[in-house]
Design a protein around this motif. Sequence first.
Motif, PDB file in Angstrom:
ATOM      1  N   LEU A  63       1.294   7.429 -11.636  1.00 28.74           N
ATOM      2  CA  LEU A  63       1.301   7.331 -10.203  1.00 28.74           C
ATOM      3  C   LEU A  63       0.613   6.196  -9.362  1.00 28.74           C
ATOM      4  O   LEU A  63       1.037   5.570  -8.483  1.00 28.74           O
ATOM      5  CB  LEU A  63       1.018   8.501  -9.624  1.00 28.74           C
ATOM      6  N   ALA A  64      -0.728   6.306  -9.844  1.00 27.76           N
ATOM      7  CA  ALA A  64      -1.568   5.251  -9.143  1.00 27.76           C
ATOM      8  C   ALA A  64      -1.307   3.792  -9.380  1.00 27.76           C
ATOM      9  O   ALA A  64      -1.110   2.919  -8.303  1.00 27.76           O
ATOM     10  CB  ALA A  64      -3.035   5.515  -9.855  1.00 27.76           C
ATOM     11  N   VAL A 120       2.643  -1.281  -3.004  1.00 31.58           N
ATOM     12  CA  VAL A 120       1.846  -1.760  -1.841  1.00 31.58           C
ATOM     13  C   VAL A 120       1.858  -3.436  -2.020  1.00 31.58           C
ATOM     14  O   VAL A 120       1.904  -4.315  -1.070  1.00 31.58           O
ATOM     15  CB  VAL A 120       0.186  -1.449  -1.624  1.00 31.58           C
ATOM     16  N   LEU A 121       1.681  -3.887  -3.205  1.00 31.09           N
ATOM     17  CA  LEU A 121       1.559  -5.376  -3.461  1.00 31.09           C
ATOM     18  C   LEU A 121       3.157  -5.843  -3.300  1.00 31.09           C
ATOM     19  O   LEU A 121       3.153  -7.070  -2.474  1.00 31.09           O
ATOM     20  CB  LEU A 121       1.266  -5.613  -4.950  1.00 31.09           C
ATOM     21  N   ALA A 122       4.204  -5.070  -3.532  1.00 31.38           N
ATOM     22  CA  ALA A 122       5.494  -5.626  -3.199  1.00 31.38           C
ATOM     23  C   ALA A 122       5.710  -5.691  -1.837  1.00 31.38           C
ATOM     24  O   ALA A 122       6.495  -6.531  -1.206  1.00 31.38           O
ATOM     25  CB  ALA A 122       6.601  -4.703  -4.137  1.00 31.38           C
ATOM     26  N   ALA A 123       5.137  -4.758  -0.989  1.00 35.51           N
ATOM     27  CA  ALA A 123       5.327  -4.484   0.473  1.00 35.51           C
ATOM     28  C   ALA A 123       4.766  -5.931   1.119  1.00 35.51           C
ATOM     29  O   ALA A 123       5.086  -6.241   2.210  1.00 35.51           O
ATOM     30  CB  ALA A 123       4.833  -3.292   0.965  1.00 35.51           C
ATOM     31  N   ILE A 124       3.481  -6.439   0.423  1.00 34.27           N
ATOM     32  CA  ILE A 124       2.819  -7.300   1.145  1.00 34.27           C
ATOM     33  C   ILE A 124       3.374  -8.834   0.666  1.00 34.27           C
ATOM     34  O   ILE A 124       3.632  -9.695   1.659  1.00 34.27           O
ATOM     35  CB  ILE A 124       1.257  -7.283   0.587  1.00 34.27           C
TER      36      ILE A 124
END
Length: 110
Positions: A17-18, A25-29
Amino acid sequence: MHPRQNHQNGFSIIELLAVVAIMGVLAAILLPRATSGVDEAEREACFTNQGNIEVQCQLWQRNNGSFPAANLLEVGASVEYFPGGLPTCPVDGTTYTIDTTTGLVTGHSH
């Protein structure tokens, strides 16, 4: 005799899950940065098309004594001026038109 040790291979659900959360988060950035490059490339291609059309209209005017029609049908149909056909705007897919007094492309200020 050795005490029994409990060794499990693999990752725990918390570790998985981590990793998934970090990847999210990386994809969203990174995703907005990657797609903005496409938009910029399309705008630059539109400016290039405008410049090419204006140059060909200047050649048409020099060879024929006047600029082509505003809708560019006559110059666009000539393989001498546009061997691959008259381009359309890569940003919105519309056709180009010119000001028949100046030979400059109208609109397309993306």
